[in-house]
Design an enzyme around this catalytic site. Structure first.
Site, PDB file in Angstrom:
ATOM      1  N   PRO A  10       0.850  -1.196   0.000  1.00 25.34           N
ATOM      2  CG  PRO A  10       0.065  -0.986   2.197  1.00 25.34           C
ATOM      3  CD  PRO A  10       0.813  -1.914   1.274  1.00 25.34           C
ATOM      4  CG  MET A  11       3.558   2.150  -1.899  1.00 28.17           C
ATOM      5  SD  MET A  11       4.667   1.842  -3.300  1.00 28.17           S
ATOM      6  CE  MET A  11       3.645   0.754  -4.311  1.00 28.17           C
ATOM      7  CD  GLN A  63      -1.664   0.328   5.173  1.00 25.10           C
ATOM      8  OE1 GLN A  63      -1.473   1.420   4.654  1.00 25.10           O
ATOM      9  NE2 GLN A  63      -0.683  -0.517   5.502  1.00 25.10           N
ATOM     10  CB  CYS A  93       2.332   5.451   7.776  1.00 27.41           C
ATOM     11  SG  CYS A  93       2.464   7.022   6.887  1.00 27.41           S
ATOM     12  CG  HIS A 164       9.297  -1.057   5.914  1.00 24.73           C
ATOM     13  ND1 HIS A 164       8.812   0.043   5.253  1.00 24.73           N
ATOM     14  CD2 HIS A 164      10.622  -1.087   5.638  1.00 24.73           C
ATOM     15  CE1 HIS A 164       9.802   0.654   4.617  1.00 24.73           C
ATOM     16  NE2 HIS A 164      10.910  -0.023   4.841  1.00 24.73           N
ATOM     17  CG  ASN A 204       7.353  -3.580   2.674  1.00 22.94           C
ATOM     18  OD1 ASN A 204       7.072  -2.608   3.363  1.00 22.94           O
ATOM     19  ND2 ASN A 204       7.522  -3.483   1.376  1.00 22.94           N
ATOM     20  N   GLY A 206      12.899  -2.234   0.617  1.00 24.55           N
ATOM     21  CA  GLY A 206      14.139  -2.264  -0.153  1.00 24.55           C
ATOM     22  C   GLY A 206      14.285  -3.401  -1.128  1.00 24.55           C
ATOM     23  NE  ARG A 227      10.737   3.382  -1.997  1.00 21.05           N
ATOM     24  CZ  ARG A 227      11.880   3.756  -1.421  1.00 21.05           C
ATOM     25  NH1 ARG A 227      12.486   4.854  -1.829  1.00 21.05           N
ATOM     26  NH2 ARG A 227      12.420   3.026  -0.479  1.00 21.05           N
TER      27      ARG A 227
END
Length: 329
Positions: A10-11, A63, A93, A164, A204, A206, A227
């Site tokens: 989710p971004m 999310q 976040c 992450h 998650n 990198g 990304r």
């Protein structure tokens, strides 16, 4: 249990409904996630606009950002009623706006509250409830912080944990810097998986290719690409074949766009501006002759009033027909 081997993260400002339809045309098996929505937005906002999605997106997870257990339960129920396949709680976040709202990564400091929220959502919905977190924040010891949060939410009923593999520094780093500067610690996530062998753990942070994803899959249950999936979407073309041994929906990016045109035409007929959709296509032909001309044509013409699918078709025609899209390495 729903398949969690591969997902697109989710971004914010990126993984909207148009982006997700685009990604789904490259992989039938990838799990897709919405941008984070706050509980307040879900409960009090324009639900059709915020929560609506195309049926082709399944499996798709929503999310949520929030910390009040009652609001989380209400928002989760609303989201389930809209047809989402999973509810994911954001505990990762690092933005200032998120901190001020008492959700996101700052909740790493309140694991008991996170667990309470998970328990409330589990009571409210039948779909899986998952958590996405960091390995810690600021001066927290990641060994203690991640274990405490993980054990708490799993005891509360969480169906999976997405980690992450970086700390979030809420004091001193911007949200953008928090995506790159804190060092990655994949081994910390591997240790969590060893400690919780029966719990789905997704890694998650990198990860830039499917080759890297495969290496992680030897140690954890799933990989979430962020990304790299958005900026170089051609990588998704071989997810189904490389990770699942299945035929990909489309062999090339041009095939994907041919399949995308009917969706775009429907959206334009409903009043959506072309640029709202084509902005997600910038990296589609990375490394292919004509890619720069493709991007320039969309940038110059896609924003014009009345821009239609012909703008996209003309942009695609600038890409070398003989060049097959590079495959994910």
């Amino acid at each position: 249990m729903l398949d969690r081997i591969f997902s697109v993260a989710p971004m914010m400002d990126w993984t909207d409904r148009h982006c997700r339809v685009f990604h789904r045309l490259m992989s039938r098996r990838a799990r897709l996630y919405t941008e984070m929505l706050t509980t307040g937005a879900v409960i009090h906002g324009d639900r059709a606009r915020l929560l609506g999605f195309d049926a082709s997106e399944h499996p798709v997870a929503l999310q949520l950002g929030g910390s009040d257990p009652r609001d989380l339960a209400t928002a989760a129920q609303i989201s389930e009623d809209f047809g989402y396949d999973e509810i994911n709680l954001n505990v990762g976040c690092p933005s200032d706006r998120v901190q001020n709202g008492r959700f996101g990564a700052c909740l790493m400091a309140e694991p008991a509250l996170v667990a309470e929220g998970v328990a409330a959502m589990k009571r409210a919905v039948k779909v899986p409830v998952t958590v996405k977190c960091r390995i810690g924040i600021d001066d927290q010891d990641p060994e203690i912080a991640l274990d405490t949060l993980a054990h708490g939410v799993i005891a509360a009923g969480a169906d999976a944990l997405v980690v992450h593999a970086r700390k979030a520094w809420l004091k001193g780093l911007s949200p953008k810097e928090n995506r790159d500067i804190p060092p990655l610690d994949y081994d910390r996530v591997y240790r969590l998986k060893m400690a919780l062998p029966d719990v789905p753990i997704i890694i998650n942070g990198g990860i830039t290719s499917l080759a890297e994803a495969k290496q992680h899959l030897a140690r954890v249950d799933g990989v979430m690409l962020g990304r790299a999936a958005y900026q170089e979407p051609w990588r998704l073309l071989t997810v189904d074949s490389d990770l699942f041994g299945e035929t990909s929906p489309h062999a090339t990016m041009k095939d994907v766009f041919a399949a995308m045109l009917p969706y775009i035409e429907r959206q334009l007929a409903e009043g959506t501006r072309l640029h709202s959709i084509t902005r997600h296509f910038v990296g589609a032909f990375h490394g292919v002759p004509g890619a720069r001309a493709f991007r320039r044509h969309l940038a110059e013409n896609g924003v014009r009033p009345g821009a239609d699918v012909n703008v996209l078709c003309d942009a695609i025609a600038l890409v070398d027909d003989r060049a097959r899209t590079a495959v994910a390495a």
